[in-house]
Write a protein that holds these residues in place. Structure first.
Motif, PDB file in Angstrom:
ATOM      1  N   SER A  13      47.234  42.078  45.858  1.00  0.00           N
ATOM      2  CA  SER A  13      46.190  41.149  45.447  1.00  0.00           C
ATOM      3  C   SER A  13      45.404  41.687  44.246  1.00  0.00           C
ATOM      4  CB  SER A  13      45.230  40.911  46.614  1.00  0.00           C
ATOM      5  OG  SER A  13      44.064  40.258  46.178  1.00  0.00           O
ATOM      6  N   GLU A  14      45.298  40.868  43.213  1.00  0.00           N
ATOM      7  CA  GLU A  14      44.495  41.250  42.047  1.00  0.00           C
ATOM      8  C   GLU A  14      43.025  41.388  42.437  1.00  0.00           C
ATOM      9  OE1 GLU A  14      43.044  42.520  38.632  1.00  0.00           O
ATOM     10  OE2 GLU A  14      45.177  42.401  39.102  1.00  0.00           O
ATOM     11  N   LEU A  15      42.569  40.583  43.398  1.00  0.00           N
ATOM     12  CA  LEU A  15      41.178  40.691  43.852  1.00  0.00           C
ATOM     13  C   LEU A  15      40.913  42.051  44.495  1.00  0.00           C
ATOM     14  CD1 LEU A  15      40.623  37.134  45.400  1.00  0.00           C
ATOM     15  CD2 LEU A  15      39.650  38.037  43.282  1.00  0.00           C
ATOM     16  N   VAL A  16      41.869  42.529  45.261  1.00  0.00           N
ATOM     17  CA  VAL A  16      41.722  43.850  45.886  1.00  0.00           C
ATOM     18  C   VAL A  16      41.723  44.932  44.815  1.00  0.00           C
ATOM     19  CG1 VAL A  16      42.823  45.552  47.406  1.00  0.00           C
ATOM     20  CG2 VAL A  16      42.685  43.153  48.104  1.00  0.00           C
ATOM     21  N   ARG A  17      42.641  44.831  43.861  1.00  0.00           N
ATOM     22  CA  ARG A  17      42.694  45.827  42.784  1.00  0.00           C
ATOM     23  C   ARG A  17      41.391  45.833  41.981  1.00  0.00           C
ATOM     24  NH1 ARG A  17      48.075  43.906  42.335  1.00  0.00           N
ATOM     25  NH2 ARG A  17      47.561  42.695  40.479  1.00  0.00           N
ATOM     26  N   ALA A  18      40.866  44.657  41.683  1.00  0.00           N
ATOM     27  CA  ALA A  18      39.616  44.570  40.917  1.00  0.00           C
ATOM     28  C   ALA A  18      38.452  45.170  41.706  1.00  0.00           C
ATOM     29  CB  ALA A  18      39.316  43.118  40.552  1.00  0.00           C
ATOM     30  N   SER A  19      38.402  44.891  42.989  1.00  0.00           N
ATOM     31  CA  SER A  19      37.332  45.449  43.829  1.00  0.00           C
ATOM     32  C   SER A  19      37.440  46.965  43.918  1.00  0.00           C
ATOM     33  CB  SER A  19      37.376  44.834  45.230  1.00  0.00           C
ATOM     34  OG  SER A  19      37.113  43.454  45.164  1.00  0.00           O
ATOM     35  N   LEU A  20      38.669  47.464  44.048  1.00  0.00           N
ATOM     36  CA  LEU A  20      38.871  48.916  44.097  1.00  0.00           C
ATOM     37  C   LEU A  20      38.487  49.571  42.781  1.00  0.00           C
ATOM     38  CD1 LEU A  20      42.220  49.085  46.084  1.00  0.00           C
ATOM     39  CD2 LEU A  20      39.969  49.851  46.858  1.00  0.00           C
ATOM     40  N   ARG A  21      38.805  48.916  41.666  1.00  0.00           N
ATOM     41  CA  ARG A  21      38.409  49.463  40.359  1.00  0.00           C
ATOM     42  C   ARG A  21      36.891  49.518  40.236  1.00  0.00           C
ATOM     43  NH1 ARG A  21      42.856  46.397  38.450  1.00  0.00           N
ATOM     44  NH2 ARG A  21      41.485  44.667  37.951  1.00  0.00           N
ATOM     45  N   LEU A  22      36.207  48.441  40.654  1.00  0.00           N
ATOM     46  CA  LEU A  22      34.742  48.417  40.604  1.00  0.00           C
ATOM     47  C   LEU A  22      34.162  49.504  41.501  1.00  0.00           C
ATOM     48  CD1 LEU A  22      32.040  47.181  39.724  1.00  0.00           C
ATOM     49  CD2 LEU A  22      32.301  45.522  41.589  1.00  0.00           C
ATOM     50  N   LEU A  23      34.710  49.646  42.686  1.00  0.00           N
ATOM     51  CA  LEU A  23      34.223  50.655  43.622  1.00  0.00           C
ATOM     52  C   LEU A  23      34.387  52.061  43.059  1.00  0.00           C
ATOM     53  CD1 LEU A  23      33.071  51.070  46.481  1.00  0.00           C
ATOM     54  CD2 LEU A  23      35.403  51.092  47.322  1.00  0.00           C
TER      55      LEU A  23
END
Length: 79
Positions: A13-23
């Motif tokens: 999921s791109e949403l998961v990847r984006a959230s992990l990058r932000l985190l």
């Protein structure tokens, strides 16, 4: 830190990847801002108000990313 948040496989999921990058980026920024609060002796004193604001913003971004991950994984697990 990356080992903690990034599983061996790349999340689909791109949403998961984006959230992990932000985190991850927010955690690194938080670490950097906290270091600024404890300068070396010969350095001028930091602007504590500015550093405090930056730390608060980093903490907010970490909480936001964590909430996104919980929301996304909860939705994925319910499907």
């Amino acid at each position: 830190l990356q080992r903690l948040f990034f599983p061996p496989q790349k999340p689909k999921s791109e949403l998961v990847r984006a959230s992990l990058r932000l985190l991850t980026s927010s955690a690194y920024r938080l670490q950097s801002e906290c270091r600024k609060a404890l300068p070396a002796e010969p350095s001028p004193a930091p602007d504590i108000q500015l550093v405090t604001q930056q730390v608060i913003q980093c903490a907010y971004d970490i909480a936001k990313a964590a909430k996104q991950l919980v929301t996304i994984t909860t939705k994925e697990n319910n499907n």
